[in-house]
Design an enzyme around this catalytic site. Sequence first.
Site, PDB file in Angstrom:
ATOM      1  N   GLU A  30      -5.531  -8.588   0.961  1.00  0.00           N
ATOM      2  CA  GLU A  30      -6.219  -8.238   2.208  1.00  0.00           C
ATOM      3  C   GLU A  30      -7.677  -7.963   1.911  1.00  0.00           C
ATOM      4  OE1 GLU A  30      -4.597  -4.974   4.513  1.00  0.00           O
ATOM      5  OE2 GLU A  30      -2.575  -5.740   4.197  1.00  0.00           O
TER       6      GLU A  30
ATOM      7  N   GLU B 203       0.788  -1.230   0.000  1.00  0.00           N
ATOM      8  CA  GLU B 203       0.000   0.000   0.000  1.00  0.00           C
ATOM      9  C   GLU B 203       0.825   1.287   0.000  1.00  0.00           C
ATOM     10  OE1 GLU B 203      -2.974  -0.077   3.056  1.00  0.00           O
ATOM     11  OE2 GLU B 203      -3.963  -1.833   2.234  1.00  0.00           O
TER      12      GLU B 203
END
Length: 470
Positions: A363, A183
């Site tokens: 995720e 991320e």
Amino acid sequence: MSANPTEPLLAPAQDPERIARMFPAEFVWGVATSAFQIEGSVAGDGRGPSIWDTFCARPGTILDGSDGREACSHLTRWESDLDLLVALGVGHYRFSISWSRVQPNGHGPWNDTGIAFYDRLVDGLLARGIKPHVTLYHWDLPEALQQRGGWQSRETVADFVGYARRMGALLGDRAATITTHNEPWVVATLGHREGIFAPGLRDRRVAAQVSHHLLLSHGEALTALRADGVRSQLGIVLNQAPVHSATALMEDRAKAQLEDGELVRWYMDPLLKGAYPADVLEHLGADAPQVLPGDLERIRVPLDFLGINYYTRNIAIAQGAYDPSSSGLELTDMGWEVYPTGLTELLTRLQRDYRLPPIYITENGAAYPDQCIDGVVHDDARVRYLASHIEAVAQARQAGVDVLGYFAWSLLDNFEWAHGYTKRFGIVHVDYRTQARTPKSSAVWYRALQKATRERSAGVVLRVLDREPS
Ligand code: GCO
């Protein structure tokens, strides 16, 4: 698994057998964690401080005033945590390495104790039949590098490549996948523009430069690992979401377009097309990053896989703030809308706009205010969340998106960054006073889903045998 596993109350929509039939037997099911969120033991054993230690120590940064000093005590409990993975039937485990644990200053000397920890962890996984999925950078930069400018400085790119190569030499024959960054949008935007995550800076120009250096360090590390002969599949993980306009007004639609540029295209375009998106560059103006000749070619290197983290959709509004409760959708404990179709929408859109490598959902999960009562945690809302999102993945696969696997966030309740320990994302409950682990209903459900998927392959074999002439 605990003595008395909780069987969730299942509606047909969550029937694990029904969902398993949507996936091939070899589909990868896993769970994910990250180092700072679970390890604890931040001092001693030669670990250097990271920017998250420093950030937590600053008053007012973490909702409950907590830090990562103890977290889930995973560093001392790792063996029983791996046994827990076995009990949950999990075949794939995604975790991250704490850079400052293996290299206290982020450059220079290595810390043998830290290296030995990850070495044993990976062997421990393999001995239990679990495939390791390693993330090199899940936000915890060595503080010594931050002192020198952190990701704003181009020197950090070279340091990251050095760290990546050392980890590649250590684990590259055993890890199924190695992810460079988790991320980068969060690191750049929340860490350097909004200042709500470490290192807590608020500077749009710095944030843009940081995002460029993160991408550059990804490309350079990936190229170096390949040249070193690392056998793991190599990739990067991006948090993404469809960005919807709050209203049909022109100004809201323009905002949605820009936010899509900043969240999705700012990362996807350089990685897969070799250029930053023109509209975002124009918006940044003089704050656009300094990009040296050759950088974009270095960023755009073939990926073995792309990881996508998805939690909810984003809503863009030009004036004021969007109120998620106005949509009437169910909200999680983070105040995030439960919006599973957004995952199908996102994946099919990416498939349309890019030449995608194979995808992992690295995720997906939700926080709920779970309570452990008499050793039992009923988290039926999480079962519904996971089931609906997994079905959304199946729909994307049907539409032709090559999704190879899915990792639930998270194995354990853990340190949820600026929210401290106030949000529980685990499929296993953690009592932070005793460190007791209690699998929630969702863990029992997830185990059933994985078992049902595996048994599909057994079913295929049996059917083949049935057809054999007697
Ligand atoms: C992420 C994070 C996790 C968070 C999760 C929930 O990559 O966003 O890996 O660390 O805990 O997203 O907010």
